[in-house]
Design a protein around this motif. Structure first.
Motif, PDB file in Angstrom:
ATOM      1  N   VAL A  33       4.350 -20.166  28.628  1.00  0.00           N
ATOM      2  CA  VAL A  33       5.629 -20.833  28.851  1.00  0.00           C
ATOM      3  C   VAL A  33       6.749 -19.909  28.406  1.00  0.00           C
ATOM      4  N   ILE A  34       7.716 -19.705  29.293  1.00  0.00           N
ATOM      5  CA  ILE A  34       8.880 -18.870  28.978  1.00  0.00           C
ATOM      6  C   ILE A  34      10.088 -19.768  28.766  1.00  0.00           C
ATOM      7  N   LEU A  35      10.701 -19.659  27.610  1.00  0.00           N
ATOM      8  CA  LEU A  35      11.919 -20.408  27.303  1.00  0.00           C
ATOM      9  C   LEU A  35      13.035 -19.409  27.042  1.00  0.00           C
ATOM     10  N   VAL A  36      14.125 -19.550  27.786  1.00  0.00           N
ATOM     11  CA  VAL A  36      15.279 -18.669  27.624  1.00  0.00           C
ATOM     12  C   VAL A  36      16.397 -19.466  26.953  1.00  0.00           C
ATOM     13  N   GLY A  37      16.828 -19.028  25.775  1.00  0.00           N
ATOM     14  CA  GLY A  37      17.883 -19.733  25.062  1.00  0.00           C
ATOM     15  C   GLY A  37      17.338 -20.818  24.162  1.00  0.00           C
ATOM     16  N   GLU A  38      18.253 -21.638  23.653  1.00  0.00           N
ATOM     17  CA  GLU A  38      17.888 -22.628  22.645  1.00  0.00           C
ATOM     18  C   GLU A  38      18.381 -24.030  23.015  1.00  0.00           C
ATOM     19  N   ASP A  39      18.324 -24.343  24.310  1.00  0.00           N
ATOM     20  CA  ASP A  39      18.710 -25.680  24.736  1.00  0.00           C
ATOM     21  C   ASP A  39      17.809 -26.712  24.062  1.00  0.00           C
ATOM     22  N   PRO A  40      18.383 -27.686  23.325  1.00  0.00           N
ATOM     23  CA  PRO A  40      17.554 -28.618  22.542  1.00  0.00           C
ATOM     24  C   PRO A  40      16.561 -29.414  23.393  1.00  0.00           C
ATOM     25  N   ALA A  41      17.004 -29.908  24.557  1.00  0.00           N
ATOM     26  CA  ALA A  41      16.112 -30.681  25.408  1.00  0.00           C
ATOM     27  C   ALA A  41      14.954 -29.817  25.906  1.00  0.00           C
ATOM     28  N   SER A  42      15.262 -28.568  26.287  1.00  0.00           N
ATOM     29  CA  SER A  42      14.213 -27.672  26.760  1.00  0.00           C
ATOM     30  C   SER A  42      13.226 -27.355  25.647  1.00  0.00           C
ATOM     31  N   GLN A  43      13.732 -27.206  24.433  1.00  0.00           N
ATOM     32  CA  GLN A  43      12.838 -26.940  23.305  1.00  0.00           C
ATOM     33  C   GLN A  43      11.870 -28.093  23.091  1.00  0.00           C
ATOM     34  N   VAL A  44      12.364 -29.322  23.215  1.00  0.00           N
ATOM     35  CA  VAL A  44      11.500 -30.498  23.065  1.00  0.00           C
ATOM     36  C   VAL A  44      10.420 -30.492  24.141  1.00  0.00           C
ATOM     37  N   TYR A  45      10.819 -30.225  25.391  1.00  0.00           N
ATOM     38  CA  TYR A  45       9.860 -30.208  26.492  1.00  0.00           C
ATOM     39  C   TYR A  45       8.803 -29.131  26.275  1.00  0.00           C
ATOM     40  N   VAL A  46       9.250 -27.940  25.885  1.00  0.00           N
ATOM     41  CA  VAL A  46       8.318 -26.830  25.690  1.00  0.00           C
ATOM     42  C   VAL A  46       7.350 -27.138  24.553  1.00  0.00           C
ATOM     43  N   ASN A  47       7.865 -27.670  23.459  1.00  0.00           N
ATOM     44  CA  ASN A  47       6.990 -28.003  22.330  1.00  0.00           C
ATOM     45  C   ASN A  47       5.932 -29.028  22.737  1.00  0.00           C
ATOM     46  N   SER A  48       6.347 -29.997  23.556  1.00  0.00           N
ATOM     47  CA  SER A  48       5.404 -31.010  24.028  1.00  0.00           C
ATOM     48  C   SER A  48       4.340 -30.375  24.919  1.00  0.00           C
ATOM     49  N   LYS A  49       4.755 -29.466  25.795  1.00  0.00           N
ATOM     50  CA  LYS A  49       3.803 -28.800  26.686  1.00  0.00           C
ATOM     51  C   LYS A  49       2.814 -27.949  25.891  1.00  0.00           C
ATOM     52  N   VAL A  50       3.324 -27.218  24.899  1.00  0.00           N
ATOM     53  CA  VAL A  50       2.455 -26.384  24.069  1.00  0.00           C
ATOM     54  C   VAL A  50       1.434 -27.256  23.338  1.00  0.00           C
ATOM     55  N   LYS A  51       1.902 -28.363  22.762  1.00  0.00           N
ATOM     56  CA  LYS A  51       1.031 -29.255  21.997  1.00  0.00           C
ATOM     57  C   LYS A  51      -0.067 -29.835  22.891  1.00  0.00           C
ATOM     58  N   GLN A  52       0.329 -30.327  24.066  1.00  0.00           N
ATOM     59  CA  GLN A  52      -0.656 -30.952  24.948  1.00  0.00           C
ATOM     60  C   GLN A  52      -1.612 -29.930  25.562  1.00  0.00           C
ATOM     61  N   THR A  53      -1.141 -28.717  25.781  1.00  0.00           N
ATOM     62  CA  THR A  53      -2.022 -27.654  26.268  1.00  0.00           C
ATOM     63  C   THR A  53      -3.134 -27.387  25.261  1.00  0.00           C
ATOM     64  N   GLU A  54      -2.750 -27.257  24.005  1.00  0.00           N
ATOM     65  CA  GLU A  54      -3.734 -26.964  22.962  1.00  0.00           C
ATOM     66  C   GLU A  54      -4.656 -28.152  22.710  1.00  0.00           C
ATOM     67  N   GLU A  55      -4.129 -29.373  22.813  1.00  0.00           N
ATOM     68  CA  GLU A  55      -4.970 -30.560  22.646  1.00  0.00           C
ATOM     69  C   GLU A  55      -6.034 -30.654  23.737  1.00  0.00           C
ATOM     70  N   ALA A  56      -5.741 -30.094  24.912  1.00  0.00           N
ATOM     71  CA  ALA A  56      -6.709 -30.105  26.017  1.00  0.00           C
ATOM     72  C   ALA A  56      -7.720 -28.970  25.907  1.00  0.00           C
ATOM     73  N   ARG A  59      -5.519 -22.299  25.679  1.00  0.00           N
ATOM     74  CA  ARG A  59      -4.625 -21.442  24.906  1.00  0.00           C
ATOM     75  C   ARG A  59      -3.208 -21.595  25.432  1.00  0.00           C
ATOM     76  N   SER A  60      -2.252 -21.501  24.518  1.00  0.00           N
ATOM     77  CA  SER A  60      -0.840 -21.582  24.898  1.00  0.00           C
ATOM     78  C   SER A  60      -0.110 -20.345  24.394  1.00  0.00           C
ATOM     79  N   LEU A  61       0.591 -19.687  25.290  1.00  0.00           N
ATOM     80  CA  LEU A  61       1.462 -18.575  24.919  1.00  0.00           C
ATOM     81  C   LEU A  61       2.911 -19.031  25.078  1.00  0.00           C
ATOM     82  N   HIS A  62       3.725 -18.743  24.075  1.00  0.00           N
ATOM     83  CA  HIS A  62       5.110 -19.190  24.083  1.00  0.00           C
ATOM     84  C   HIS A  62       5.995 -17.952  24.012  1.00  0.00           C
ATOM     85  N   ARG A  63       6.735 -17.685  25.068  1.00  0.00           N
ATOM     86  CA  ARG A  63       7.619 -16.523  25.110  1.00  0.00           C
ATOM     87  C   ARG A  63       9.070 -16.998  25.023  1.00  0.00           C
TER      88      ARG A  63
END
Length: 296
Positions: A33-56, A59-63
């Motif tokens: 997952v590539i996140l550009v900048g620090e938009d709060p809503a996007s950070q929430v979405y990315v964190n949720s995606k990372v968490k659910q990826t690992e729960e499944a 591996r999750s890579l966060h750029r």
């Protein structure tokens, strides 16, 4: 009174099947997952995606790139992930900061790793009916409709309100693939309410809060509400807001047989389908057999 389609529970079922599929594979699929900048809503979405990826079990890579990253830096990061044989799926979190061209960046993603299904190649595969990765939100809409009405949607009249490349058009093609009769309605459709009343399955996807009222719904229809809109909620206190769909829930619920709530309907399905796409991408890229739990 309509039966509410529980998107949270259905998404949990999809994620559980993804986890079962991952357990059968020779190695872990990887989602980047590539996140550009620090938009709060996007950070929430990315964190949720990372968490659910690992729960499944994947591996999750966060750029993370800075908000002042250039177009070249974003595209170079995508190129590096395209060339990484361990990466099976690439997700570019949108929206990008102002000044960056999201369409151009998305086109740099390898179609075989395009787990959002947004590249021109992915769209072409969908139009031609060729194997490929399908957009997540429209895929979720089809799954929800099947859970409400059964796996055979043949002959159902589907009306999709909205013609965006993100939801409306791909949803139309996915329902066509299920042997439905599909109408795409939009802002210039004459007598929109009358068109919508012909639908067995009504899919509002216009981004206008509570635009669709019960007058648009044929008694006994199924409403799959894609809209997620934040509106003022003074009844909750000063400055408070709440989420609503494109359908006015109470009046549509009174007419429909099945309806998705907002929140808790289509929304949870998007990440679930993203995870499913990552496994499908890994199997296609690596020559693995797709686990039966994902093809049932």
């Amino acid at each position: 009174m309509a039966t509410r389609i529980d998107g949270k529970a259905i998404a949990a079922d999809v994620r559980a099947n993804v986890a079962k599929a991952v357990a059968e594979l020779p190695s872990q699929p990887t989602l980047a997952v590539i996140l550009v900048g620090e938009d709060p809503a996007s950070q929430v979405y990315v964190n949720s995606k990372v968490k659910q990826t690992e729960e499944a079990g994947m591996r999750s890579l966060h750029r993370l790139l800075p908000a002042d990253a250039t177009q070249e830096q974003v595209e170079n990061e995508i190129a590096a992930l395209n060339n990484d044989p361990e990466v099976d799926g690439i997700l570019l979190q949108l929206p990008l900061p102002k000044g960056l061209d999201s369409d151009a960046a998305i086109e740099k993603i390898s179609p075989d790793k395009d787990v959002d299904g947004l590249t021109e190649a992915s769209a072409g595969r969908l139009v031609l009916g060729k194997p490929g990765l399908r957009p997540c939100t429209p895929s979720g809409c089809v799954i929800l409709a099947k859970r409400a009405l059964g796996n055979d949607l043949s002959g159902k009249n589907v009306v999709i309100i909205g013609r965006s490349i993100l939801v409306g058009k791909p949803a139309a093609l996915l329902f066509l693939a299920e042997n439905c009769t599909v109408t795409i309605a939009h802002s210039r459709t004459k007598d929109l309410a009358a068109v919508c009343r012909e639908a067995d399955i009504l899919v509002p996807a216009v981004g206008r809060p509570q635009m669709i009222t019960g007058d648009f719904v044929r008694p006994g229809a199924t409403v799959i509400d894609v809209g997620i809109n934040r509106i003022d909620a003074p009844e909750r206190g000063e400055g408070k807001t709440r989420l609503v769909g494109d359908a006015e829930f109470e009046s549509c619920e009174a007419k429909a047989e099945h309806i998705t709530p907002v929140p808790g309907g289509v929304g949870p399905m998007t990440i679930a389908c993203l995870l499913q796409n990552t496994v499908l991408a890994a199997c296609a890229r690596r020559g693995w057999n797709t686990p039966a739990v994902l093809t049932a």
